[in-house]
Design an enzyme around this catalytic site. Structure first.
Site, mmCIF file in Angstrom:
data_model
loop_
_atom_site.group_PDB
_atom_site.id
_atom_site.type_symbol
_atom_site.label_atom_id
_atom_site.label_comp_id
_atom_site.label_asym_id
_atom_site.label_seq_id
_atom_site.Cartn_x
_atom_site.Cartn_y
_atom_site.Cartn_z
ATOM 1 N N HIS A 1 -18.791 -7.946 -6.455
ATOM 2 C CA HIS A 1 -19.975 -8.306 -5.688
ATOM 3 C C HIS A 1 -20.717 -7.032 -5.288
ATOM 4 O O HIS A 1 -20.144 -5.936 -5.285
ATOM 5 C CB HIS A 1 -19.580 -9.093 -4.448
ATOM 6 C CG HIS A 1 -19.195 -10.508 -4.753
ATOM 7 N ND1 HIS A 1 -18.542 -11.304 -3.855
ATOM 8 C CD2 HIS A 1 -19.384 -11.277 -5.859
ATOM 9 C CE1 HIS A 1 -18.355 -12.494 -4.378
ATOM 10 N NE2 HIS A 1 -18.844 -12.494 -5.605
ATOM 11 N N LYS B 1 -19.309 -3.009 -5.407
ATOM 12 C CA LYS B 1 -19.487 -2.307 -6.685
ATOM 13 C C LYS B 1 -19.069 -0.842 -6.591
ATOM 14 O O LYS B 1 -18.427 -0.318 -7.493
ATOM 15 C CB LYS B 1 -20.925 -2.436 -7.176
ATOM 16 C CG LYS B 1 -21.242 -3.839 -7.687
ATOM 17 C CD LYS B 1 -22.561 -3.879 -8.398
ATOM 18 C CE LYS B 1 -23.037 -5.292 -8.665
ATOM 19 N NZ LYS B 1 -22.097 -6.240 -9.191
ATOM 20 N N THR C 1 -19.168 -8.599 -15.781
ATOM 21 C CA THR C 1 -20.449 -9.232 -15.544
ATOM 22 C C THR C 1 -21.523 -8.161 -15.718
ATOM 23 O O THR C 1 -21.234 -6.963 -15.708
ATOM 24 C CB THR C 1 -20.485 -9.868 -14.140
ATOM 25 O OG1 THR C 1 -19.998 -8.928 -13.187
ATOM 26 C CG2 THR C 1 -19.641 -11.136 -14.092
ATOM 27 N N GLY C 2 -22.768 -8.592 -15.895
ATOM 28 C CA GLY C 2 -23.844 -7.721 -16.364
ATOM 29 C C GLY C 2 -24.092 -6.440 -15.601
ATOM 30 O O GLY C 2 -24.025 -5.347 -16.166
ATOM 31 N N THR C 3 -24.412 -6.547 -14.326
ATOM 32 C CA THR C 3 -24.722 -5.345 -13.556
ATOM 33 C C THR C 3 -23.499 -4.446 -13.456
ATOM 34 O O THR C 3 -23.582 -3.235 -13.705
ATOM 35 C CB THR C 3 -25.228 -5.727 -12.148
ATOM 36 O OG1 THR C 3 -26.320 -6.646 -12.276
ATOM 37 C CG2 THR C 3 -25.688 -4.500 -11.382
ATOM 38 N N THR C 4 -22.366 -5.023 -13.127
ATOM 39 C CA THR C 4 -21.129 -4.245 -13.003
ATOM 40 C C THR C 4 -20.799 -3.544 -14.309
ATOM 41 O O THR C 4 -20.493 -2.347 -14.325
ATOM 42 C CB THR C 4 -19.963 -5.158 -12.568
ATOM 43 O OG1 THR C 4 -20.281 -5.759 -11.308
ATOM 44 C CG2 THR C 4 -18.671 -4.379 -12.454
ATOM 45 N N SER D 1 -25.431 -11.053 -15.565
ATOM 46 C CA SER D 1 -25.079 -10.776 -14.175
ATOM 47 C C SER D 1 -24.478 -12.037 -13.566
ATOM 48 O O SER D 1 -24.827 -13.158 -13.965
ATOM 49 C CB SER D 1 -26.312 -10.346 -13.385
ATOM 50 O OG SER D 1 -26.735 -9.071 -13.819
ATOM 51 N N ASP E 1 -20.370 -14.934 -14.189
ATOM 52 C CA ASP E 1 -19.049 -15.378 -13.714
ATOM 53 C C ASP E 1 -18.544 -16.526 -14.578
ATOM 54 O O ASP E 1 -17.362 -16.590 -14.930
ATOM 55 C CB ASP E 1 -19.116 -15.838 -12.252
ATOM 56 C CG ASP E 1 -19.434 -14.716 -11.283
ATOM 57 O OD1 ASP E 1 -19.055 -13.562 -11.564
ATOM 58 O OD2 ASP E 1 -20.062 -14.988 -10.245
ATOM 59 N N HIS F 1 -24.085 -17.756 -5.582
ATOM 60 C CA HIS F 1 -23.286 -18.356 -6.652
ATOM 61 C C HIS F 1 -21.814 -18.510 -6.243
ATOM 62 O O HIS F 1 -20.917 -18.446 -7.074
ATOM 63 C CB HIS F 1 -23.442 -17.549 -7.948
ATOM 64 C CG HIS F 1 -23.011 -16.120 -7.844
ATOM 65 N ND1 HIS F 1 -23.655 -15.192 -7.064
ATOM 66 C CD2 HIS F 1 -21.990 -15.460 -8.427
ATOM 67 C CE1 HIS F 1 -23.046 -14.029 -7.169
ATOM 68 N NE2 HIS F 1 -22.024 -14.167 -7.989
#
Length: 152
Positions: free
Chosen positions: A19, A23, A45-48, A65, A71, A98
């Site tokens: 989250h 991060k 996941t995308g950003t991570t 993301s 997820d 989410h």
């Protein structure tokens, strides 16, 4: 439900999820264990995933993301037996839009009996386990048998 055995290979398929407020903590954890993680296949996941790849140079298979469906994509990979370990630093003090996806992801990891780390301490336990770089048999639901029973 009947169970069957699945063998996790020595080279693990590891999903990294964090989250927003977590991060930085995940990035520091990945940096500390970069050499070891480089021996495994990483998903995120995308950003991570993009942050990890940019900061470390590690190859990461980035999904969407989390709030955009990432997820759920990771959960689908778990259900398909394509993820062996979930490292998920989630923020218990801040709700996210989410949240149902987050609960579903953790539920699938539990259903399919994969190791899950939700903070630095549990992630350290997993990565320092003698099983981390070795094949490991785990028990999972016997889905073909489950389906056959349901279709009687």
């Amino acid at each position: 439900m009947e169970l069957t055995t699945r063998t996790l290979s020595a080279q693990k398929h590891i999903a990294l999820v964090a989250h927003d407020h977590c991060k930085d903590m995940l990035m520091k954890w990945v940096a500390r264990h970069q050499a070891l993680l480089a021996q495994h296949v990483l998903y995120a996941t995308g950003t991570t995933g993009n942050l990890v790849s940019r900061a470390t140079g590690l190859e990461v298979n980035a999904m969407l993301s989390g709030p955009m469906g990432g997820d759920q994509q990771v959960g689908a990979l778990i259900s398909e037996g394509k993820i062996d370990v979930l490292i998920f630093f989630w923020d218990p003090l801040n709700a996210v839009p989410h949240d149902p996806d987050v609960k579903a992801l953790l539920r699938l990891a539990t259903v399919w009996n994969i190791p899950v780390a939700t903070n630095v301490s549990t992630a350290d336990f997993i990565i320092q386990s003698p099983h981390f770089n070795q094949p490991l048999d785990i028990l999972i639901p016997d889905y073909p048998r489950y389906l056959a029973e349901r279709l009687k």
